[in-house]
Structure formats: structure tokens, C-alpha cells
Design a protein around this motif. Structure first.
Motif, PDB file in Angstrom:
ATOM      1  N   GLY A 131       0.934  -1.392   0.035  1.00  0.00           N
ATOM      2  CA  GLY A 131      -0.122   0.058   0.172  1.00  0.00           C
ATOM      3  C   GLY A 131       0.813   1.147   0.071  1.00  0.00           C
ATOM      4  N   THR A 132       0.289   2.398   0.088  1.00  0.00           N
ATOM      5  CA  THR A 132       0.947   3.836  -0.181  1.00  0.00           C
ATOM      6  C   THR A 132       0.667   4.458   1.486  1.00  0.00           C
ATOM      7  N   VAL A 133       1.229   5.616   1.361  1.00  0.00           N
ATOM      8  CA  VAL A 133       1.033   6.427   2.661  1.00  0.00           C
ATOM      9  C   VAL A 133       0.521   7.939   2.219  1.00  0.00           C
ATOM     10  N   ARG A 134       0.142   8.437   3.116  1.00  0.00           N
ATOM     11  CA  ARG A 134      -0.430   9.974   3.079  1.00  0.00           C
ATOM     12  C   ARG A 134       0.222  10.764   4.566  1.00  0.00           C
ATOM     13  N   VAL A 135       0.329  11.922   4.012  1.00  0.00           N
ATOM     14  CA  VAL A 135       0.936  12.738   5.198  1.00  0.00           C
ATOM     15  C   VAL A 135      -0.306  13.762   5.559  1.00  0.00           C
ATOM     16  N   THR A 136      -0.444  13.782   6.900  1.00  0.00           N
ATOM     17  CA  THR A 136      -1.640  14.784   7.392  1.00  0.00           C
ATOM     18  C   THR A 136      -1.184  16.095   8.032  1.00  0.00           C
ATOM     19  N   ASP A 137       0.069  15.938   8.436  1.00  0.00           N
ATOM     20  CA  ASP A 137       0.788  17.090   9.262  1.00  0.00           C
ATOM     21  C   ASP A 137       2.087  17.321   8.592  1.00  0.00           C
ATOM     22  N   TRP A 138       2.337  18.678   7.887  1.00  0.00           N
ATOM     23  CA  TRP A 138       3.327  19.016   7.255  1.00  0.00           C
ATOM     24  C   TRP A 138       4.293  19.893   8.115  1.00  0.00           C
ATOM     25  N   THR A 139       4.012  20.058   9.589  1.00  0.00           N
ATOM     26  CA  THR A 139       4.852  20.910  10.462  1.00  0.00           C
ATOM     27  C   THR A 139       6.196  20.762  10.266  1.00  0.00           C
ATOM     28  N   GLY A 140       7.054  21.935  10.055  1.00  0.00           N
ATOM     29  CA  GLY A 140       8.463  21.895  10.012  1.00  0.00           C
ATOM     30  C   GLY A 140       8.996  21.808   8.500  1.00  0.00           C
ATOM     31  N   HIS A 141       7.971  21.513   7.588  1.00  0.00           N
ATOM     32  CA  HIS A 141       8.321  21.689   5.915  1.00  0.00           C
ATOM     33  C   HIS A 141       7.813  22.929   5.296  1.00  0.00           C
ATOM     34  N   PRO A 142       8.535  23.286   4.355  1.00  0.00           N
ATOM     35  CA  PRO A 142       7.964  24.461   3.417  1.00  0.00           C
ATOM     36  C   PRO A 142       6.658  24.037   2.836  1.00  0.00           C
TER      37      PRO A 142
END
Length: 238
Positions: free
Chosen positions: A130-141
Motif C-alpha cells: 500500500g501507499t502512505v499519506r501525510v496529514t501534518d506538514w509541520t516543519g516543512h515548507p
């Protein structure tokens, strides 16, 4: 037919995120299409110097403690324990009736994660990638969150993606054993296992329809994995 479920979670100093991971797994195990099957969660606390082990105990997981500092060794040890425990608990059970699911301590599986795995197994698939997703981009541009869908190839058909993540990977136990299991690699143990399954001719279901939410932290535990992919996106021009 799958008669037992086992989930393996390697963890290294994951006291901040492990509880959410285990709560999500417990919800998945209580899904109406899953809750009648025995399901054990094994946490492998590897070279931990925090409260990871205590959190695993409080959440009712089987706990193994290692000092290897090696995610491949942790996954292999957890898988061996989970399979041996499942087989010992039910003498009539054989390896083709045990489903070994794998995720990471910094990840949260969806509620129907295991239910969908059972659907795939019932259709004759011997592994699910399977794949992944990101819900919190804290710290990234801000540009990283925008670039992620393009560079993660979400435009491909659901069954054509080429990603392999230990955070969203499952395999029937007989196929796992026949392919040699996880190798004690510091990174890429998931890709190596899938390559061995493919070489042995096992049926592998690739799907992006049931992604696992995973951490986008900028200090990944293993170099050469998903964390480095995100850091490469950080470096792209906005």
C-alpha cells in the motif's frame, strides 16, 4: 482462508507517536468484518531509550525488546514471534491461514485497513503493498505539501503504484516464509522482501486506495527511506 491476524510494529524511541499508532490498530481490529478473528499486535522496541516499551505494555501489545538498532532485524524478530504465537495458540492453524500485517510506530492505519486486507486475501492475493499519506506538514515548507502529490505519483491508477512502505505492507505467512522473510537491513528491508516475493511468483496486490497516515518529521529514523524523499522535496524550488 485467513483465520488469524498479526500486526508487527517496529519502534525506536517512539514515545510521542506510538500510542496513536496502537489506538488506530485497535480500531482496525474491531472493524465488523475483522473483530471475530484473533488479532495480536506485536511491538518490537529496538534500542529504545524512552518510554516506548511502557506505552506498548499499557496498550496491551505483545512486547519484544531488542538492542540491534536495525529495522530489518526488528521486523524479522517481530514477524517470527507473531507467527509462532499464532500457530501455538491454535494447533489446527497453518501458515497459509495467518496474515502478517506491518506498519510503523509513527503511522496510523485507517479503520478498514485490516478489513480490506482480508478482502484482498479472499481474492487470492498473497501480499498487499500500500501507499502512505501525510496529514501534518509541520516543519516543512508550504511548497513540499504542494509538491508531494505530483512527485508521489498519485496520478497513476490505484493498482499501478511502485511504492513500497513498511508502514503499509502485508503478506500471508506461508509466502513470507517461502520468500525468506525480512532481512536484517538498516533500510530497504521492505523493498527486499517484496522483490523476493515477486521473484518467487507470489501474487502481490498493489493499491493506493487504503493509504496509511505517516509522520513527515524531518529527523527520520532510517536514512534512504520516506523521510529522505520528503527532504528532497523540501529542497525543490517553491
Amino acid at each position: 482462508m485467513i483465520r488469524a491476524l498479526a500486526v508487527v510494529v517496529p519502534a525506536r524511541n517512539e514515545e510521542e507517536l506510538l500510542a496513536d499508532c496502537l489506538d488506530a490498530l485497535h480500531r482496525a481490529a474491531r472493524h465488523p468484518r475483522v473483530r471475530d478473528l484473533p488479532c495480536r499486535v506485536t511491538v518490537v522496541a529496538d534500542a529504545c531509550q524512552d518510554a516506548t516499551a511502557a506505552i506498548a505494555r499499557r496498550h496491551g501489545a505483545d512486547l519484544l525488546e531488542l538492542t540491534a538498532g536495525n529495522v530489518g532485524a526488528a521486523r524479522a524478530t517481530g514477524s517470527r514471534h507473531a507467527l509462532d504465537t499464532a500457530l501455538a495458540s491454535r494447533p489446527e492453524l497453518t501458515t497459509d491461514g495467518v496474515w502478517l500485517a506491518h506498519t510503523d510506530a509513527d503511522s496510523r492505519v485507517p479503520r478498514d485497513w485490516l478489513a480490506r486486507h482480508l478482502d484482498h486475501a479472499a481474492c487470492g492475493w498473497q501480499a498487499v503493498v500500500g501507499t502512505v499519506r501525510v496529514t501534518d506538514w509541520t516543519g516543512h515548507p508550504d511548497s513540499t505539501a504542494k509538491a508531494f502529490p505530483r512527485h508521489y505519483q498519485h496520478d497513476r491508477r490505484a493498482d499501478e503504484h511502485q511504492h513500497i512502505h513498511g508502514a503499509n505492507l502485508a503478506v500471508r505467512a506461508d509466502a513470507y516464509r517461502a520468500a525468506g522473510g525480512f532481512q536484517p537491513l538498516p533500510v530497504g528491508e521492505d523493498r527486499t522482501l517484496v522483490a523476493a516475493l515477486e521473484a518467487a511468483g507470489f501474487r502481490i496486490k498493489r493499491t493506493s486506495r487504503n493509504p496509511v497516515a505517516t509522520s513527515a518529521r524531518r529527523n527520520p529514523r532510517a536514512h534512504g527511506g520516506f523521510g529522505d524523499f520528503l527532504r528532497d522535496l523540501d529542497a525543490l524550488p517553491g
